[in-house]
Write a protein that holds these residues in place. Sequence first.
Motif, PDB file in Angstrom:
ATOM      1  N   SER A 150       0.850  -1.191   0.000  1.00 22.04           N
ATOM      2  CA  SER A 150       0.000   0.000   0.000  1.00 22.04           C
ATOM      3  C   SER A 150       0.890   1.247   0.000  1.00 22.04           C
ATOM      4  N   PRO A 151       0.349   2.399  -0.414  1.00 21.05           N
ATOM      5  CA  PRO A 151       1.162   3.630  -0.426  1.00 21.05           C
ATOM      6  C   PRO A 151       1.804   3.959   0.920  1.00 21.05           C
ATOM      7  N   ILE A 152       1.086   3.732   2.008  1.00 21.59           N
ATOM      8  CA  ILE A 152       1.656   4.015   3.329  1.00 21.59           C
ATOM      9  C   ILE A 152       2.826   3.083   3.615  1.00 21.59           C
ATOM     10  N   LEU A 153       2.676   1.807   3.297  1.00 22.64           N
ATOM     11  CA  LEU A 153       3.752   0.851   3.529  1.00 22.64           C
ATOM     12  C   LEU A 153       4.938   1.094   2.598  1.00 22.64           C
ATOM     13  N   VAL A 154       4.670   1.600   1.393  1.00 25.79           N
ATOM     14  CA  VAL A 154       5.765   1.944   0.489  1.00 25.79           C
ATOM     15  C   VAL A 154       6.643   3.023   1.123  1.00 25.79           C
ATOM     16  N   GLU A 155       6.031   4.052   1.670  1.00 28.69           N
ATOM     17  CA  GLU A 155       6.781   5.116   2.349  1.00 28.69           C
ATOM     18  C   GLU A 155       7.615   4.529   3.483  1.00 28.69           C
ATOM     19  N   GLU A 156       7.009   3.649   4.257  1.00 29.61           N
ATOM     20  CA  GLU A 156       7.702   3.034   5.384  1.00 29.61           C
ATOM     21  C   GLU A 156       8.871   2.167   4.913  1.00 29.61           C
ATOM     22  N   MET A 157       8.657   1.432   3.817  1.00 28.79           N
ATOM     23  CA  MET A 157       9.698   0.548   3.319  1.00 28.79           C
ATOM     24  C   MET A 157      10.930   1.337   2.864  1.00 28.79           C
ATOM     25  N   PHE A 158      10.712   2.443   2.163  1.00 30.39           N
ATOM     26  CA  PHE A 158      11.849   3.229   1.707  1.00 30.39           C
ATOM     27  C   PHE A 158      12.565   3.916   2.867  1.00 30.39           C
ATOM     28  N   ALA A 159      11.825   4.296   3.901  1.00 37.36           N
ATOM     29  CA  ALA A 159      12.463   4.850   5.098  1.00 37.36           C
ATOM     30  C   ALA A 159      13.345   3.800   5.770  1.00 37.36           C
ATOM     31  N   LEU A 160      12.885   2.553   5.787  1.00 39.38           N
ATOM     32  CA  LEU A 160      13.678   1.471   6.373  1.00 39.38           C
ATOM     33  C   LEU A 160      14.939   1.196   5.552  1.00 39.38           C
ATOM     34  N   ILE A 161      14.841   1.338   4.235  1.00 42.07           N
ATOM     35  CA  ILE A 161      16.025   1.155   3.383  1.00 42.07           C
ATOM     36  C   ILE A 161      17.076   2.196   3.734  1.00 42.07           C
ATOM     37  N   SER A 162      16.658   3.441   3.941  1.00 46.14           N
ATOM     38  CA  SER A 162      17.596   4.492   4.347  1.00 46.14           C
ATOM     39  C   SER A 162      18.211   4.169   5.700  1.00 46.14           C
ATOM     40  N   GLN A 163      17.412   3.615   6.602  1.00 45.54           N
ATOM     41  CA  GLN A 163      17.913   3.251   7.927  1.00 45.54           C
ATOM     42  C   GLN A 163      18.963   2.149   7.839  1.00 45.54           C
ATOM     43  N   ILE A 164      18.710   1.156   7.013  1.00 48.36           N
ATOM     44  CA  ILE A 164      19.684   0.073   6.832  1.00 48.36           C
ATOM     45  C   ILE A 164      20.973   0.611   6.234  1.00 48.36           C
ATOM     46  N   ASN A 165      20.872   1.476   5.246  1.00 44.95           N
ATOM     47  CA  ASN A 165      22.050   2.069   4.628  1.00 44.95           C
ATOM     48  C   ASN A 165      22.844   2.903   5.634  1.00 44.95           C
TER      49      ASN A 165
END
Length: 233
Positions: A165-180
Amino acid sequence: MLEIEGIHAGYGQMSVLRGIDMTLGAGEVVALLGSNGVGKTTLNNVICGFIRPTAGEVRFEGQRITGLPAREIVARGIAQVPEGRRTFPNLTVAENLELGAFRRAGANRRRNFERVCTIFPRLAERLGQIAGTLSGGEQQMLAIGRGIMSEPKLLILDEPSLGLSPILVEEMFALISQINAQGVAVLLVEQNVMQSLKVARRAYVLEQGQLVMEGTAAEMLANPRLRQAYLGL
């Protein structure tokens, strides 16, 4: 960290990739953008040792890895989270995570387990739950967490926002930045151009098996061809 030079690859007589040249530095997030069927997953599988290229070379940390078995490439520090998540649906969340350390970082299994639970607190609440009963977003988190369990130096994410969902997409990309931010280099393979360019430092665009554009995220967003073809602007 990752150097791809002159890669040609395909399936039988069908050519998919034709002369791919790419680089990715330590600690970078690099996006590989393109529509379905242009060869993005094929390139991932060449890097990870599932497909042997017909020409060209892949180097990781200065060492040639072309043609090595996938298990050896994982041991060197490359982990792929494939499109479609591919968790083990009949195992628990905890068991799926444990399997991520099977080939690499087994001695640090407990520390990495805690690290994954910190990044993904929802998984920490569901460790005993059967993976197949998780939501789509939770299964994507589990797939990424399983990759992190191997302490990768390079994490390849293939369409991590697919089906969310759009909300989860935002969350997923934020998590990618956190992992990086924790020092893991990321090759982000996506169709979601706008979100990818928010987190990536550089990007490449793949069309019909060839790279047709490359540059910094800012350059790509300003490129009129990309804006018209992928953003509808």
